[in-house]
Design an enzyme around this catalytic site. Structure first.
Site, short mmCIF file in Angstrom:
data_model
loop_
_atom_site.label_atom_id
_atom_site.label_comp_id
_atom_site.label_asym_id
_atom_site.label_seq_id
_atom_site.Cartn_x
_atom_site.Cartn_y
_atom_site.Cartn_z
N LYS A 207 -10.90 32.17 -51.16
CA LYS A 207 -9.55 31.71 -50.80
C LYS A 207 -8.71 32.88 -50.27
O LYS A 207 -7.90 32.71 -49.38
CB LYS A 207 -8.87 31.08 -52.02
CG LYS A 207 -9.38 29.67 -52.28
CD LYS A 207 -8.71 29.03 -53.46
CE LYS A 207 -9.13 29.66 -54.76
NZ LYS A 207 -9.35 28.77 -55.87
N ARG B 283 -17.21 21.62 -60.46
CA ARG B 283 -17.41 22.49 -61.63
C ARG B 283 -16.59 22.01 -62.81
O ARG B 283 -17.04 22.02 -63.96
CB ARG B 283 -16.99 23.93 -61.29
CG ARG B 283 -17.99 24.68 -60.45
CD ARG B 283 -17.36 25.93 -59.86
NE ARG B 283 -16.84 26.81 -60.86
CZ ARG B 283 -15.84 27.69 -60.65
NH1 ARG B 283 -15.27 27.78 -59.46
NH2 ARG B 283 -15.42 28.47 -61.61
N SER C 179 -15.01 31.87 -55.86
CA SER C 179 -13.95 30.88 -55.64
C SER C 179 -12.63 31.59 -55.28
O SER C 179 -11.98 31.26 -54.28
CB SER C 179 -13.79 30.05 -56.93
OG SER C 179 -12.55 29.41 -56.98
N ASP D 256 -14.66 25.52 -51.43
CA ASP D 256 -14.22 25.89 -52.79
C ASP D 256 -13.54 24.70 -53.45
O ASP D 256 -13.75 24.45 -54.64
CB ASP D 256 -13.27 27.09 -52.75
CG ASP D 256 -12.68 27.35 -54.13
OD1 ASP D 256 -13.46 27.64 -55.05
OD2 ASP D 256 -11.46 27.21 -54.31
N HIS E 268 -2.94 37.20 -57.61
CA HIS E 268 -3.62 36.03 -58.13
C HIS E 268 -3.81 36.25 -59.62
O HIS E 268 -3.89 37.38 -60.08
CB HIS E 268 -5.00 35.88 -57.45
CG HIS E 268 -5.61 34.52 -57.61
ND1 HIS E 268 -5.41 33.51 -56.71
CD2 HIS E 268 -6.42 34.02 -58.55
CE1 HIS E 268 -6.06 32.43 -57.11
NE2 HIS E 268 -6.70 32.72 -58.24
#
Ligand code: URA
Length: 433
Positions: A187, A168, A183, A161, A82
């Protein structure tokens, strides 16, 4: 329990209990708590922070808000990656086939771009007919058959999320360590990952503006991830200038394919090789880093990494002839050079400004529902440390109309700072934690 008391408690900077966090996440996911109250609580969290227990509770509550994937039947070592976001970040497209061609299964769900940071799904959809929305059964069966699948987050993974992230974004509350950590990790838990490598970026083109914040974010994510069978590596990297030479969806696919053939800008190469090595290590490879690096270059040079990308694209319905002949990919109708009016060396190339220009060109979304134009974007010819002469090309804008183009050219010029003295090229990876 009552949401007003919970908002008030966080407004006063107090710690929320697990029950209070669960109450909020459940109520907001089910639309029982309205956006305005959720926005108030999210802003209070953004202003007053959360401790480790609260971040963990928030992560687990969001992970449990929807379906959860079990990838254990694919392999013991499905390694995920990620990035906390960046401009010109096409790393997933490059490292996934490299690592898969070295025998480590890649089962990855990616997001669309939002704000100045691009998304892998938008880039994959630039390959004609590539399907990012295949079923979970097909996703798993592709990983079993060819060792790789890259899809969009279509199923109901961490829906809390999704709601909170959109909220947000609309209330200027993206930039918060507890909110980013929970967040991302919610995931990852919902997607069934247990080994992950995260590129934690900082600088003008990232959510974290300095190295200290990036390290605090990395530590918050590592705290969430500690425990049995879980491994996480955080690579702390600078995102002061865009990564590589291209920004924009088709343009980045072209750069990714060139990278799979071995042509990479220095900064992109540094991130690609480091992330691949760290992923292979988490997958249990015991060779030295130098040996792993040699293996990575071997699959690039012998074409196996590119062939794995082709196999992935074909398996997901794409016409792979576009990957063999990149000239077939659609091009923007207008290509405008940005010319330097100075002699010197590039000291700064502001990633945030470049990211905003790419959105103005139509490569990214201002709002969640905006349509993007996959052809448009920016090709950089000069990056930090490069010598520039008056009259030389700094970059090319790829646009779909000429309206505002002169203004965008000026904006891109202003993203460059050119100075008379030589500027050394710096490494962009600071630390591996
Ligand atoms: N990426 C995410 O998935 N969430 C954030 O909050 C920031 C970056």
């Amino acid at each position: 329990m009552n949401i007003i008391d919970i908002i008030d408690k966080k407004r006063m900077g107090k710690e929320l209990s697990e029950e209070e966090i669960n109450y909020f996440i459940e109520g907001y996911t089910k639309d029982e708590i309205p956006d305005y109250q959720a926005a108030a609580l999210i802003m209070a969290i953004c202003m007053n922070g959360m401790n480790e227990d609260e971040i963990l509770a928030m992560t687990l509550a969001m992970a449990n808000s929807g379906e959860k994937l079990d990838l254990s039947d694919i392999s013991e070592s499905v390694v995920d990656k990620h990035s906390t976001g960046g401009v010109g970040d096409k790393v997933t497209l490059i490292i996934s086939p490299i690592v898969a061609s070295l025998g480590v299964p890649i089962a990855k769900m990616s997001g669309r771009g939002l704000g100045i940071t691009g998304g892998t799904v938008d880039k994959l959809q630039s390959i004609p007919a590539y399907r990012t929305d295949i079923s979970i059964e097909e996703f798993k069966s592709n990983v079993k058959e060819i060792g790789i699948s890259l899809i969009s987050q279509t199923m109901d993974l961490a829906p809390a999320d999704k709601k909170i992230y959109a909220l947000r974004d609309s209330i200027a509350a993206v930039n918060s360590i507890p909110l980013i950590a929970s967040s991302i990790m919610s995931k990852k838990i919902a997607a069934g990952s247990n080994k992950i490598v995260i590129d934690v970026t900082y600088g003008s083109g990232a959510f974290m503006k300095d190295k200290m914040q990036a390290k605090r974010l990395a530590k918050a994510m590592q705290e969430i991830w500690k425990g049995k069978d879980k491994q996480i590596t955080c690579v702390i990297s600078k995102m002061e200038q865009p990564l590589g030479y291209s920004v924009g969806n088709i343009l980045e696919v072209v750069e990714a394919v060139q990278a799979l053939h071995g042509q990479m800008a220095d900064d992109l190469k540094e991130v690609v090789i480091t992330m691949c090595v760290q992923m292979l290590k988490l997958a249990g490879r015991t060779e030295t880093e130098k040996e792993l690096e040699n293996q990575i270059w071997e699959v690039i040079h012998n074409g196996k990494a590119f062939e794995k990308f082709v196999q992935l694209a074909q398996k997901q319905g794409a016409d792979a002839s576009y990957l063999y002949d990149l000239n077939k990919l659609e091009k923007a109708p207008i290509i405008v050079p940005v010319i330097s009016e100075k002699n010197g060396w590039v000291k700064e190339l502001n990633a945030e400004k470049v990211g905003k220009i790419s959105i103005d060109l139509g490569a990214g979304r201002k709002n969640k529902t905006d349509e993007i134009d996959r052809r448009v974007g920016i090709i950089l010819c000069k990056k930090i440390g490069d010598k520039v002469e008056n009259g030389e090309c700094l970059a090319y804008l790829h646009a779909n109309h000429s309206e505002k183009i002169d203004d965008l050219v000026e904006q891109l010029k202003s993203a460059y700072q050119i100075v008379p003295e030589t500027i050394a090229k710096e490494k962009i990876i600071d630390e591996i934690l």
